[in-house]
Design a protein around this motif. Structure first.
Motif, mmCIF file in Angstrom:
data_model
loop_
_atom_site.group_PDB
_atom_site.id
_atom_site.type_symbol
_atom_site.label_atom_id
_atom_site.label_comp_id
_atom_site.label_asym_id
_atom_site.label_seq_id
_atom_site.Cartn_x
_atom_site.Cartn_y
_atom_site.Cartn_z
ATOM 1 N N GLU A 14 0.825 -1.216 0.000
ATOM 2 C CA GLU A 14 0.000 0.000 0.000
ATOM 3 C C GLU A 14 0.854 1.258 0.000
ATOM 4 O O GLU A 14 0.461 2.280 -0.558
ATOM 5 C CB GLU A 14 -0.970 -0.002 1.190
ATOM 6 C CG GLU A 14 -2.136 -0.960 1.013
ATOM 7 C CD GLU A 14 -2.913 -0.727 -0.276
ATOM 8 O OE1 GLU A 14 -3.308 0.422 -0.567
ATOM 9 O OE2 GLU A 14 -3.139 -1.710 -1.002
ATOM 10 N N ASP A 15 2.048 1.220 0.608
ATOM 11 C CA ASP A 15 2.953 2.373 0.575
ATOM 12 C C ASP A 15 3.360 2.705 -0.857
ATOM 13 O O ASP A 15 3.461 3.867 -1.230
ATOM 14 C CB ASP A 15 4.212 2.111 1.412
ATOM 15 C CG ASP A 15 3.919 2.078 2.902
ATOM 16 O OD1 ASP A 15 2.826 2.533 3.300
ATOM 17 O OD2 ASP A 15 4.791 1.593 3.656
ATOM 18 N N ASP A 16 3.601 1.649 -1.653
ATOM 19 C CA ASP A 16 3.974 1.864 -3.051
ATOM 20 C C ASP A 16 2.809 2.465 -3.838
ATOM 21 O O ASP A 16 2.987 3.347 -4.669
ATOM 22 C CB ASP A 16 4.409 0.551 -3.705
ATOM 23 C CG ASP A 16 5.700 0.006 -3.118
ATOM 24 O OD1 ASP A 16 6.483 0.811 -2.568
ATOM 25 O OD2 ASP A 16 5.918 -1.218 -3.211
ATOM 26 N N ARG A 17 1.607 1.974 -3.563
ATOM 27 C CA ARG A 17 0.421 2.511 -4.238
ATOM 28 C C ARG A 17 0.216 3.978 -3.871
ATOM 29 O O ARG A 17 -0.046 4.811 -4.726
ATOM 30 C CB ARG A 17 -0.812 1.694 -3.865
ATOM 31 C CG ARG A 17 -2.052 2.077 -4.655
ATOM 32 C CD ARG A 17 -3.291 1.330 -4.195
ATOM 33 N NE ARG A 17 -3.140 -0.077 -3.958
ATOM 34 C CZ ARG A 17 -3.261 -1.027 -4.886
ATOM 35 N NH1 ARG A 17 -3.527 -0.691 -6.119
ATOM 36 N NH2 ARG A 17 -3.132 -2.297 -4.569
ATOM 37 N N ASP A 18 0.364 4.310 -2.584
ATOM 38 C CA ASP A 18 0.212 5.701 -2.129
ATOM 39 C C ASP A 18 1.257 6.605 -2.772
ATOM 40 O O ASP A 18 0.959 7.733 -3.180
ATOM 41 C CB ASP A 18 0.316 5.787 -0.610
ATOM 42 C CG ASP A 18 -0.852 5.123 0.113
ATOM 43 O OD1 ASP A 18 -1.887 4.877 -0.542
ATOM 44 O OD2 ASP A 18 -0.709 4.845 1.313
ATOM 45 N N ALA A 19 2.490 6.123 -2.876
ATOM 46 C CA ALA A 19 3.554 6.911 -3.512
ATOM 47 C C ALA A 19 3.242 7.137 -4.989
ATOM 48 O O ALA A 19 3.486 8.222 -5.524
ATOM 49 C CB ALA A 19 4.898 6.215 -3.347
ATOM 50 N N ALA A 20 2.696 6.135 -5.650
ATOM 51 C CA ALA A 20 2.340 6.278 -7.065
ATOM 52 C C ALA A 20 1.225 7.299 -7.250
ATOM 53 O O ALA A 20 1.258 8.118 -8.173
ATOM 54 C CB ALA A 20 1.916 4.922 -7.639
ATOM 55 N N VAL A 21 0.236 7.287 -6.365
ATOM 56 C CA VAL A 21 -0.862 8.257 -6.441
ATOM 57 C C VAL A 21 -0.319 9.670 -6.251
ATOM 58 O O VAL A 21 -0.678 10.594 -6.989
ATOM 59 C CB VAL A 21 -1.962 7.916 -5.408
ATOM 60 C CG1 VAL A 21 -2.942 9.062 -5.248
ATOM 61 C CG2 VAL A 21 -2.686 6.642 -5.817
ATOM 62 N N ARG A 22 0.580 9.847 -5.267
ATOM 63 C CA ARG A 22 1.188 11.179 -5.061
ATOM 64 C C ARG A 22 1.971 11.618 -6.293
ATOM 65 O O ARG A 22 1.907 12.769 -6.700
ATOM 66 C CB ARG A 22 2.109 11.158 -3.832
ATOM 67 C CG ARG A 22 1.389 11.309 -2.527
ATOM 68 C CD ARG A 22 2.343 11.583 -1.379
ATOM 69 N NE ARG A 22 3.410 10.602 -1.259
ATOM 70 C CZ ARG A 22 3.302 9.436 -0.620
ATOM 71 N NH1 ARG A 22 2.170 9.121 -0.045
ATOM 72 N NH2 ARG A 22 4.321 8.606 -0.554
ATOM 73 N N ARG A 23 2.710 10.705 -6.895
ATOM 74 C CA ARG A 23 3.505 11.052 -8.082
ATOM 75 C C ARG A 23 2.605 11.462 -9.240
ATOM 76 O O ARG A 23 2.905 12.404 -9.976
ATOM 77 C CB ARG A 23 4.387 9.861 -8.479
ATOM 78 C CG ARG A 23 5.230 10.136 -9.682
ATOM 79 C CD ARG A 23 6.677 9.839 -9.433
ATOM 80 N NE ARG A 23 7.459 10.202 -10.589
ATOM 81 C CZ ARG A 23 7.958 9.342 -11.450
ATOM 82 N NH1 ARG A 23 7.806 8.056 -11.270
ATOM 83 N NH2 ARG A 23 8.643 9.775 -12.486
ATOM 84 N N LEU A 24 1.484 10.772 -9.430
ATOM 85 C CA LEU A 24 0.531 11.148 -10.474
ATOM 86 C C LEU A 24 -0.071 12.521 -10.201
ATOM 87 O O LEU A 24 -0.195 13.344 -11.111
ATOM 88 C CB LEU A 24 -0.580 10.099 -10.579
ATOM 89 C CG LEU A 24 -0.178 8.751 -11.171
ATOM 90 C CD1 LEU A 24 -1.288 7.731 -10.970
ATOM 91 C CD2 LEU A 24 0.178 8.897 -12.638
#
Length: 183
Positions: A14-24
């Protein structure tokens, strides 16, 4: 008998998913992707099940800026409107280019991490409006206008303790209006 692959796909954290959302969201705020593309990529990021699926969502985004804090972003459009508002991250240097159309930059609720922000306008026709934080100091001596003068009424308070917003560049036909946020 079926054999398992040598390297099964790794499950997504989930940390990776959250980081991807922030990057988008940062790519959208910087003008690298459109609103429609943001929606599509967010959907793919939120439904991704593996690292490789998530990697494909981020694959074509520009490289992350260097950690020196001197970030530059460019927003460009041939025509139409350029609008940034809400809680968007303002880069250290923002270049806005438009041949025809209107520009509205609202920095009143934006995340401003730098004490000085340079906004370079290269506008052909159309008007521009920039709303700055209430406590910001505005400098626009380096802005060249061809047709109408810039409208700006400085705050009455003599001690601005917010960021310095320096506006430079050139405007052909149109007017720049700068105002401080009321709240």
């Amino acid at each position: 008998m079926t054999s398992l692959p040598d390297n099964p796909p790794s499950p997504l954290r989930e940390d990776d998913r959250d980081a991807a959302v922030r990057r988008l969201q940062e790519a959208y705020a910087a003008g690298h992707i459109s609103h429609e593309e943001l929606d599509e990529r967010l959907h793919r990021a939120l439904t991704a099940g593996t690292d490789s699926e998530l990697g494909s969502v981020l694959a074509s985004l520009p490289a992350l800026p260097a950690e020196n804090g001197d970030t530059t972003s460019t927003i460009a459009a041939a025509g139409g409107r350029i609008t940034r508002g809400g809680a968007w991250r303002v880069p250290r240097i923002l270049k806005v280019t438009s041949a025809f159309g209107r520009v509205h930059l609202d920095l009143s609720r934006a995340v401003i991490e730098h004490p000085v922000v340079d906004i370079e306008l290269q506008l052909g026709t159309g008007r521009a409006r920039i709303t700055v934080p209430r406590d910001a100091l505005v400098e626009y001596d380096e802005l060249h206008t061809g047709w109408k003068d810039t409208r700006y009424k400085p705050r009455r308070s003599s001690r601005p303790d917010g960021p310095t917003i320096r506006i430079s560049g050139a405007m052909g036909y149109g007017r720049l209006k700068i105002r401080h946020a009321r709240r």
